[in-house]
Motif scaffolding. Structure first.
Motif, short mmCIF file in Angstrom:
data_model
loop_
_atom_site.label_atom_id
_atom_site.label_comp_id
_atom_site.label_asym_id
_atom_site.label_seq_id
_atom_site.Cartn_x
_atom_site.Cartn_y
_atom_site.Cartn_z
N ILE A 33 0.87 -1.18 0.00
CA ILE A 33 0.00 0.00 0.00
C ILE A 33 0.91 1.23 0.00
O ILE A 33 1.94 1.26 0.66
CB ILE A 33 -1.01 -0.02 1.17
CG1 ILE A 33 -0.32 -0.20 2.52
CG2 ILE A 33 -2.05 -1.10 0.94
CD1 ILE A 33 -1.28 -0.06 3.72
N ASP A 34 0.52 2.23 -0.78
CA ASP A 34 1.43 3.34 -1.07
C ASP A 34 1.31 4.49 -0.07
O ASP A 34 0.22 4.85 0.36
CB ASP A 34 1.14 3.90 -2.47
CG ASP A 34 1.44 2.89 -3.56
OD1 ASP A 34 2.19 1.93 -3.28
OD2 ASP A 34 0.91 3.05 -4.67
N TYR A 35 2.44 5.08 0.22
CA TYR A 35 2.43 6.35 0.97
C TYR A 35 1.82 7.40 0.05
O TYR A 35 2.12 7.42 -1.15
CB TYR A 35 3.84 6.77 1.35
CG TYR A 35 4.50 5.87 2.37
CD1 TYR A 35 3.82 5.51 3.55
CD2 TYR A 35 5.78 5.39 2.17
CE1 TYR A 35 4.43 4.68 4.48
CE2 TYR A 35 6.39 4.56 3.11
CZ TYR A 35 5.71 4.21 4.26
OH TYR A 35 6.31 3.41 5.17
N GLU A 95 4.76 -1.79 -9.95
CA GLU A 95 4.29 -2.84 -9.04
C GLU A 95 2.82 -3.16 -9.28
O GLU A 95 2.42 -4.33 -9.32
CB GLU A 95 4.50 -2.38 -7.59
CG GLU A 95 3.93 -3.33 -6.57
CD GLU A 95 4.33 -2.89 -5.17
OE1 GLU A 95 5.53 -2.92 -4.86
OE2 GLU A 95 3.43 -2.51 -4.41
N ASP A 116 -1.36 3.78 2.28
CA ASP A 116 -0.76 3.76 3.61
C ASP A 116 -0.74 5.21 4.09
O ASP A 116 0.07 6.01 3.60
CB ASP A 116 0.66 3.19 3.46
CG ASP A 116 1.34 2.93 4.78
OD1 ASP A 116 0.78 3.30 5.83
OD2 ASP A 116 2.45 2.34 4.75
N GLY A 159 8.05 -4.51 -3.39
CA GLY A 159 9.37 -4.14 -3.90
C GLY A 159 10.48 -4.73 -3.05
O GLY A 159 10.28 -5.05 -1.88
N ASP A 181 12.88 -3.46 -1.63
CA ASP A 181 13.34 -2.69 -0.47
C ASP A 181 12.54 -3.01 0.78
O ASP A 181 12.94 -2.61 1.88
CB ASP A 181 13.22 -1.18 -0.78
CG ASP A 181 11.82 -0.78 -1.22
OD1 ASP A 181 11.18 -1.56 -1.98
OD2 ASP A 181 11.35 0.30 -0.83
N HIS A 186 9.75 -7.80 -6.23
CA HIS A 186 10.17 -7.36 -7.56
C HIS A 186 11.31 -6.35 -7.46
O HIS A 186 11.60 -5.81 -6.39
CB HIS A 186 8.99 -6.75 -8.33
CG HIS A 186 8.41 -5.52 -7.68
ND1 HIS A 186 9.03 -4.30 -7.72
CD2 HIS A 186 7.28 -5.34 -6.95
CE1 HIS A 186 8.30 -3.42 -7.06
NE2 HIS A 186 7.23 -4.03 -6.57
N VAL A 217 12.43 -0.05 -10.91
CA VAL A 217 12.47 0.56 -12.23
C VAL A 217 13.18 1.89 -12.11
O VAL A 217 12.84 2.71 -11.25
CB VAL A 217 11.05 0.81 -12.79
CG1 VAL A 217 11.16 1.44 -14.17
CG2 VAL A 217 10.28 -0.47 -12.86
N MET A 235 14.54 6.19 -9.33
CA MET A 235 13.33 7.01 -9.31
C MET A 235 12.68 6.89 -7.95
O MET A 235 12.34 5.80 -7.52
CB MET A 235 12.37 6.47 -10.37
CG MET A 235 11.14 7.29 -10.57
SD MET A 235 10.34 6.84 -12.12
CE MET A 235 10.76 5.13 -12.30
N LYS A 248 10.24 9.18 -4.89
CA LYS A 248 9.56 10.41 -4.54
C LYS A 248 10.48 11.34 -3.77
O LYS A 248 10.59 12.52 -4.07
CB LYS A 248 8.33 10.09 -3.69
CG LYS A 248 7.25 9.37 -4.45
CD LYS A 248 6.03 9.09 -3.59
CE LYS A 248 6.10 7.76 -2.92
NZ LYS A 248 4.82 7.21 -2.51
N1 MSP Z 1 3.86 2.16 2.49
C1 MSP Z 1 4.95 1.28 2.29
C2 MSP Z 1 4.47 -0.12 2.00
C3 MSP Z 1 3.60 -0.71 3.06
S1 MSP Z 1 3.02 -2.30 2.60
C4 MSP Z 1 2.34 -2.91 4.00
C5 MSP Z 1 5.80 1.76 1.11
N2 MSP Z 1 5.21 2.65 0.29
S2 MSP Z 1 5.90 3.31 -0.99
O1 MSP Z 1 4.90 4.20 -1.53
O2 MSP Z 1 7.16 3.88 -0.64
O3 MSP Z 1 6.18 2.16 -2.01
C6 MSP Z 1 5.15 1.34 -2.49
C7 MSP Z 1 5.70 0.19 -3.32
O4 MSP Z 1 6.29 0.73 -4.51
C8 MSP Z 1 6.79 -0.61 -2.61
O5 MSP Z 1 6.61 -1.99 -2.84
C9 MSP Z 1 8.07 -0.14 -3.28
O6 MSP Z 1 9.06 -1.11 -3.32
C10 MSP Z 1 7.55 0.14 -4.68
N3 MSP Z 1 8.40 1.08 -5.39
C11 MSP Z 1 8.70 2.37 -5.05
N4 MSP Z 1 9.56 2.88 -5.97
C12 MSP Z 1 9.81 1.95 -6.92
C13 MSP Z 1 10.56 1.91 -8.10
N5 MSP Z 1 11.26 2.95 -8.53
N6 MSP Z 1 10.52 0.77 -8.82
C14 MSP Z 1 9.76 -0.31 -8.46
N7 MSP Z 1 9.06 -0.31 -7.35
C15 MSP Z 1 9.10 0.79 -6.54
O7 MSP Z 1 6.90 1.30 0.95
#
Ligand code: MSP
Length: 515
Positions: free
Chosen positions: A10-12, A24, A49, A256, A258, A285, A288, A295, A297
């Motif tokens: 879930i994304d920030y 993803e 998130d 991801g 990380d 995974h 990218v 890349m 944020k």
């Molecule tokens: N909020 C946490 C995840 C909580 S899951 C219980 C988080 N959020 S995030 O917004 O930073 O990233 C969301 C997803 O996007 C993660 O799986 C992260 O690995 C993936 N990615 C973020 N940047 C990425 C790339 N540049 N390439 C591929 N995946 C990337 O982490």
């Protein structure tokens, strides 16, 4: 019907989706659609998130109430995912009451198991990772992921006895080699387990943006513990037991690379503590990059996925990300490479094939094909092999190989047309049956390829099926539809699916944006 429950991270929501986060969601969507194609009752969960400090800070920076800000961002995320044809079945936000109920229940269970205790935490904390760090994790005093100096925090925290679960985690990894794939990620976690686990802080003191800790409401649940529980709360944990029994455990978490430690060490230990089953599998995974650059944020080098989708529709982007990046590895996106692949795979190859077949059927048979008496011809075997290779690849999450298998069939069909030369057959009335066979089999091979490509290119696959499939074509094909059909049909002509880009040199000025 067998069930398949898969999730993404879930994304920030401190900024909009970018190509990395979209990667993803797109790849997980390909898996979800492939499972549906394969006949599974599929539940595909995504979400946001929201209880991160960065989210709170961003809302405040903009002078917005955090919750109102999150509402707005949820709308924006959903719009981007819809434009990319992401077929999620549920979208959870961590500020929802159902999630709060699940978090409260799980923390209570962990407390009842004797796994939480009060302590004092002092050390570095990276707000971008939302992670407590150890000095040894830092490079020159900086978080190696975000290249920022972590905060130094000192606070009374509640700790989770992660160390207690070390042996059970190790045993689980031994018994289930498939639990974490690909292998390279599994090895990372095995090394980490061998190094020993320390208890972790599971609360943050003096904050109110979050879910209160049930037994100490002056603290909130640490955002990662909060976030991980979404996978359970979304399917009813802490609220709807029947729903939870129907869907838990998850079959697959797509995440991801990380964040494997959170998903493959902390999350399974939390589930063990709460007496719940572990997810069956986690896929970590790769990343990218954008023109070879990381890349992210927080680094400010992001590509808006919608830019590519606005220019070409969602499918060319989806195909690029799936076919060009071996799933599990890191990959790169550049406009030059994207446009090159667009021309090669779509304009010149698949798109041209669809147009040529339709044009020839129109010209030589008035758009109508009969089931050839002498069929099926040699392409049927190629199609069967492609479908088999595709199934093996997709079952093993080798999505790039699945795409390649479908394109082998497309290539073979182009070669078949070059060899059979329908235009020459059409000149000789004595070779009419051969012409019927050549046209029918070329159209049928395209139909099979479209079925295989449906999870990857959902919009164009349905359009191709409409043009070449004939009666009995559905908008929701099943894998059984990839079997060869020796059948009469009407072929429909249409606009070129992907007009060739004549001067593929443009790098849009807004290609890299500051987030
Ligand atoms: N909020 C946490 C995840 C909580 S899951 C219980 C988080 N959020 S995030 O917004 O930073 O990233 C969301 C997803 O996007 C993660 O799986 C992260 O690995 C993936 N990615 C973020 N940047 C990425 C790339 N540049 N390439 C591929 N995946 C990337 O982490």
């Amino acid at each position: 019907m067998a069930r398949y429950f898969l999730t993404t991270a879930i994304d920030y929501v401190n900024s909009r989706p970018h190509l990395g986060t979209a990667y993803e969601k797109i790849t997980a969507d390909v898996i979800a659609r492939y499972k549906r194609l394969s006949g599974f009752e599929t539940h595909f969960l995504m979400g946001n998130d929201e209880h991160s400090q960065n989210v709170y800070r961003r809302a405040r920076e903009l002078g917005e109430e955090p919750l109102a800000y999150c509402d707005r961002m949820a709308q924006e995320f959903r719009e981007v995912w819809a434009r990319l044809e992401i077929s999620f079945d549920d979208f959870i936000r961590t500020t929802e009451p159902r999630h709060r109920a699940g978090v409260t229940r799980m923390i209570e269970r962990m407390e009842a198991a004797g796994d939480l205790y009060e302590g004092f935490y002092e050390g570095p904390y990276c707000v971008s990772c939302e992670a407590f760090k150890q000095e040894k994790d830092l490079v020159d005093g900086l978080c190696p992921i975000h290249m920022t100096k972590p905060d130094w925090i000192r606070e009374k925290n509640h700790f989770f006895r992660l160390s207690k679960y070390q042996a059970r985690l190790q045993a689980h990894f031994d018994a289930h080699p498939e639990f974490l794939v690909p292998e390279v990620r599994r090895n990372e976690i095995l090394r980490l387990l061998e190094g020993g686990l320390e208890d972790i802080s599971i609360s943050r003191a003096g904050q109110h943006w979050g879910i209160p800790l049930p037994h100490d409401p002056s603290s909130v649940v640490y955002v990662w513990a909060d976030a991980l529980i979404n996978y359970a709360s979304a399917v009813g944990y802490g609220g709807d037991e029947q729903l939870f029994r129907a869907w838990w455990p998850a079959n697959l978490h797509v995440i991801g690379k990380d964040i494997t430690r959170f998903h493959c060490v902390i999350w399974p230990a939390m589930l063990m503590s709460a007496g719940l089953e572990l997810p069956r599998q986690v896929f970590g995974h790769g990343w990218v990059h954008f023109k070879g650059q990381k890349m992210s944020k927080s680094l400010g080098t992001v590509l808006e996925p919608l830019e590519a989708a606005d220019r070409f529709g969602p499918d060319p982007l989806r195909l690029y990300l799936v076919k060009e990046i071996p799933y599990g590895n890191d990959g790169d996106f550049s406009w030059e490479r994207f446009e090159e692949r667009y021309n090669v795979d779509l304009a010149n190859n698949l798109g041209n094939l669809v147009s040529r077949v339709a044009a020839m059927v129109d010209k030589y048979r008035n758009g109508v094909l009969v089931a050839p008496a002498a069929g099926p011809g040699r392409l049927a075997q190629v199609a069967a092999e492609a479908a088999a290779a595709y199934g093996t690849a997709m079952d093993g999450f080798a999505l790039h190989e699945g795409a390649a298998a479908a394109f082998r069939l497309i290539d073979a069909t182009n070669e078949y047309i070059a060899e059979t030369q329908p235009w020459a057959l059409a000149k000789d009335p004595g070779r009419s049956a051969e012409l019927d066979l050549a046209l029918h089999d070329a159209a049928e091979a395209v139909r099979v390829a479209a079925v295989l490509l449906q999870p990857i290119m959902p919009v164009s696959a349905v359009e191709i099926l409409r043009r070449v499939g004939g009666t009995g074509t559905t908008t929701e094909p099943r894998i059984a539809d990839a079997a060869w059909r020796n059948a009469a049909r009407t072929i429909i002509k249409g606009e070129p699916l992907w007009p060739r880009l004549e001067a593929p040199k443009s790098t849009p000025s807004q290609g890299a944006r500051q987030s």
